[in-house]
Design a protein around this motif. Sequence first.
Motif, PDB file in Angstrom:
ATOM      1  N   LYS A 159       7.172  16.758  17.158  1.00 17.01           N
ATOM      2  CA  LYS A 159       6.227  15.778  16.606  1.00 17.01           C
ATOM      3  C   LYS A 159       5.872  14.726  17.663  1.00 17.01           C
ATOM      4  N   GLN A 160       6.897  14.244  18.367  1.00 16.97           N
ATOM      5  CA  GLN A 160       6.683  13.228  19.401  1.00 16.97           C
ATOM      6  C   GLN A 160       5.830  13.786  20.537  1.00 16.97           C
ATOM      7  N   ARG A 161       6.180  14.979  20.998  1.00 17.90           N
ATOM      8  CA  ARG A 161       5.442  15.569  22.125  1.00 17.90           C
ATOM      9  C   ARG A 161       3.978  15.792  21.732  1.00 17.90           C
ATOM     10  N   ASN A 162       3.760  16.322  20.511  1.00 14.86           N
ATOM     11  CA  ASN A 162       2.378  16.568  20.081  1.00 14.86           C
ATOM     12  C   ASN A 162       1.601  15.263  19.984  1.00 14.86           C
ATOM     13  N   VAL A 169      -1.175  11.317  26.985  1.00 17.36           N
ATOM     14  CA  VAL A 169      -0.043  10.996  27.877  1.00 17.36           C
ATOM     15  C   VAL A 169       0.328  12.252  28.655  1.00 17.36           C
ATOM     16  N   SER A 170       0.640  12.087  29.927  1.00 16.50           N
ATOM     17  CA  SER A 170       0.993  13.269  30.721  1.00 16.50           C
ATOM     18  C   SER A 170       2.126  12.931  31.682  1.00 16.50           C
ATOM     19  N   ASP A 175       8.590  14.087  30.044  1.00 17.42           N
ATOM     20  CA  ASP A 175       9.866  14.705  30.449  1.00 17.42           C
ATOM     21  C   ASP A 175      10.946  14.647  29.371  1.00 17.42           C
ATOM     22  N   PRO A 176      11.223  13.443  28.816  1.00 15.12           N
ATOM     23  CA  PRO A 176      12.340  13.413  27.855  1.00 15.12           C
ATOM     24  C   PRO A 176      12.098  14.294  26.625  1.00 15.12           C
ATOM     25  N   ASP A 242      -1.599  22.574  26.810  1.00 18.32           N
ATOM     26  CA  ASP A 242      -1.183  21.936  25.548  1.00 18.32           C
ATOM     27  C   ASP A 242      -1.969  20.640  25.310  1.00 18.32           C
ATOM     28  N   GLN A 243      -2.251  19.952  26.430  1.00 15.76           N
ATOM     29  CA  GLN A 243      -2.986  18.697  26.311  1.00 15.76           C
ATOM     30  C   GLN A 243      -4.406  18.941  25.793  1.00 15.76           C
ATOM     31  N   VAL A 244      -5.041  19.969  26.333  1.00 12.79           N
ATOM     32  CA  VAL A 244      -6.401  20.309  25.897  1.00 12.79           C
ATOM     33  C   VAL A 244      -6.394  20.641  24.411  1.00 12.79           C
TER      34      VAL A 244
END
Length: 360
Positions: A159-162, A169-170, A175-176, A242-244
């Motif tokens: 959830k956080q990464r998405n 953010v990149s 990383d974490p 993933d960012q796109v």
Amino acid sequence: MRIRELRVENLRNISSASVSLGPGLNLFLGANGAGKTSLLEAAFLLSHARSFRSGKRESLVRRGAESLSVFAVVESGSRGERRVGLRRDADKWVGRVDGRNTEGLVELLREIAVVCFEPGSHGLIGGPGEERRRFLDWALFHVEQEFMDVARRYRRALKQRNSLLRRGVSGRDLDPWDAALADAGEAWQAQRERYVAAWFPEVETLCRQFLPELGACSLRLSSGWAAGARLCDVLLERRERDQVRGHTGAGPHRADWSISFQEAPDREHLSRGQEKLCAMACILAQARLFATQTGEWPVICLDDLSSELDAVHEAAVLSWLRAQGAQILLTGTDAPRSALPDDMERMTFHVEQGQFSALL
Ligand SMILES: Nc1ncnc2c1ncn2[C@@H]1O[C@H](COP(=O)(O)OP(=O)(O)OP(=O)(O)O)[C@@H](O)[C@H]1O
């Protein structure tokens, strides 16, 4: 494990019903629309906190009623007798165990195990991957002590990464979350691998009985990321993509499994009936492994078996079940076509307009 008593209020066409179940076969007979499937749904609901039928959860609540509730007295060899319940009020599910509300539903779901074969079960073979992931994870929930912790850590990191990906953010800020996701993701996959290694031999045995014409079967479990690679490397390599897309495209949330046969290498080679038998083999294999791993058979629900299988396969399934010690809830518009074995302890109920009466 067996359900001694099942009480249902305001679920579909059941306004209020209380059924005392036998330890062996419980046969529910009635016309279309009588409420047979709804009773199985009630039992399944206690074990999964969802129905096996797709559709909005609100449609479970009887039209015009405010809430629904299901209550069961469950007996198990290891835990003794438990009184478990689930109530849906407005938008919230509330679980109960032995007279008190549970914190969340996990405590309730640990107390009762129900598996179900129903007209939609062929979706386990031919439908979307989500159903197959849920199928494995339901078993992991019961047999892997660390499952809840791993799955929670994974979902939180995902959830956080998405959310970071969507905000653009990149680089190092990811990383974490990549590290947390990879750690929990690899652990989750290892649990799934352990489970299928024990489960698949049971599936093979049942497929030999139910689908001998298809020859040997094999299982493919895909992790949800490139085979042989480390998830942390895959996440790093996919960051831009993933960012796109605004979400994470690899990991155990994309895992899947499939079964293929010597004479039916692709899913499309299976007839609808063969898909159903394969799903039946998967579900009964899961029940049997559950019994081996926990010492308790789950309750086995079979909805409308006679319309799902031909008479020969129906007889094969019932004869396999007779040799096991599980409680069975079986529905149909008529009694099974194959003669039920005399030594199979059974109770028969007539179902009409959401009412259940035991036939003596
Ligand atoms: N939310 C609801 N409120 C009231 N009645 C409902 C609701 N949802 C479904 N029903 C009705 O509940 C009845 C019971 O459906 P159920 O699927 O349990 O029947 P069944 O006995 O399994 O029938 P079949 O043999 O046709 O599969 C149906 O008549 C259906 O129209």
